[in-house]
Design an enzyme around this catalytic site. Structure first.
Site, PDB file in Angstrom:
ATOM      1  N   ASP A 172     -11.932  40.246 -71.982  1.00  0.00           N
ATOM      2  CA  ASP A 172     -11.658  38.913 -72.493  1.00  0.00           C
ATOM      3  C   ASP A 172     -12.491  37.915 -71.689  1.00  0.00           C
ATOM      4  OD1 ASP A 172      -9.481  37.347 -74.242  1.00  0.00           O
ATOM      5  OD2 ASP A 172      -9.801  36.240 -72.383  1.00  0.00           O
ATOM      6  N   GLU A 215     -12.658  36.078 -78.602  1.00  0.00           N
ATOM      7  CA  GLU A 215     -13.441  36.355 -77.402  1.00  0.00           C
ATOM      8  C   GLU A 215     -12.980  37.642 -76.743  1.00  0.00           C
ATOM      9  OE1 GLU A 215     -10.027  33.708 -75.953  1.00  0.00           O
ATOM     10  OE2 GLU A 215     -11.179  34.019 -77.778  1.00  0.00           O
TER      11      GLU A 215
END
Length: 299
Positions: A172, A215
């Site tokens: 992430d 993301e």
């Protein structure tokens, strides 16, 4: 299935072959790499699970070198079984050797079915575009979430059945919302594209790098134990920290947090449980300050 046939020959003229615009291909109709296309060059092409195979097919029941194809200069192609455990079938008939015709369906292993086809360059491009659009994220060119979900299930069952190593790395981008808010969404897209390119350039060919959220990314790593996965994850973390991200003349600092989980038959009964553990380790890394790896041996 019909009774095994030792040799089948079906010589047919190949229209357009002399123009050099037509090539021979294998298209995966069923199995791990549905839609993928392999060109068959002149000479011998080996099919199987081995890393040395020219056409690598990792599905259940495929032998290390399962079969071979021999393409002659005139474009005709001969298929030979290589003493495979589960046999090679063409249009439902088990064969030892057979000359292939356009449209033949070849089964190797339990679930892998290949279509043999003569195609021109436009047909090749179209088939490749279909495969890419079905399995790739258009922004980053990583595999998409659908591919991740299906691949994770297949690899988990394979590892469980054969008691093999399987690791998952969840990734992430740290403070990605801040990047978008400060520099704009085009800058955020640029960061994701550059990050994905850097990561994909650092993985093994057999690792599946997937975009599973805005993301968020995941890496499925077959035959990779906990120690190896932790080393790789920290190497990727350091790589992204050291990479320069520049958009609109401005440098954007980027780091990422990662979580690692490795299959353990005593704790993981489903692929989802492995994903959940990897995610928990990722969030632990974020709680511990970001730009770090969470997993076995970390606090």
């Amino acid at each position: 299935m019909n009774e095994e046939q030792t040799v089948i020959r079906r010589r047919q003229p190949i229209e357009g072959w002399a123009s050099a615009e037509v090539n021979a291909y294998l298209i995966v109709l069923s199995g791990r790499s549905v839609g993928k296309m392999f060109k068959v060059p002149v000479g011998q092409v080996d099919l199987g699970r081995s890393l040395e195979a020219d056409v690598r097919l990792e599905d259940e029941g495929v032998s290390r070198i399962h079969a071979s194809m021999h393409r002659r200069d005139d474009g005709t192609v001969m298929l030979d079984d290589r003493g495979s455990t589960n046999g090679t079938y063409v249009n439902g008939t088990r064969v030892n050797q057979m000359e292939l015709s356009d449209g033949d369906r070849i089964q190797v292993g339990s679930v892998t079915i290949l279509k043999f086809s003569y195609q021109d360059s436009l047909e090749e491009q179209f088939q490749q575009q279909l495969y890419e659009s079905a399995t790739r994220d258009p922004l980053t060119q990583a595999y998409n979430k659908r591919f991740f979900t299906e691949q994770m299930e297949k690899d988990f069952l394979h590892a469980e059945r054969h008691k093999l190593d399987l690791s998952l790395v969840s990734m992430d981008v740290d403070h990605f919302k801040m990047i978008n808010d400060t520099h704009g969404h085009p800058a955020g897209d640029h960061v994701l594209q550059r990050l994905a390119a850097a990561v994909m350039g650092s993985l093994r060919a057999e690792d599946a790098f997937c975009r599973v959220g805005g993301e968020e990314f995941g890496i499925i790593m077959r035959d990779c134990d906990s120690t190896e996965a932790m080393v790789l994850a920290d190497r990727l973390r350091a790589l992204i920290e050291a990479t320069r991200f520049v958009y609109g003349g401005k440098e954007i600092p980027v780091t990422m947090s990662l979580g690692v989980a490795t299959f353990d038959g005593a704790r993981h009964k489903t692929g989802l449980q492995l994903i959940e553990e990897s995610d928990r380790n990722l969030y632990q890394a974020k709680r511990n300050g970001r730009n770090r790896v969470g997993g076995p041996g970390t606090v």
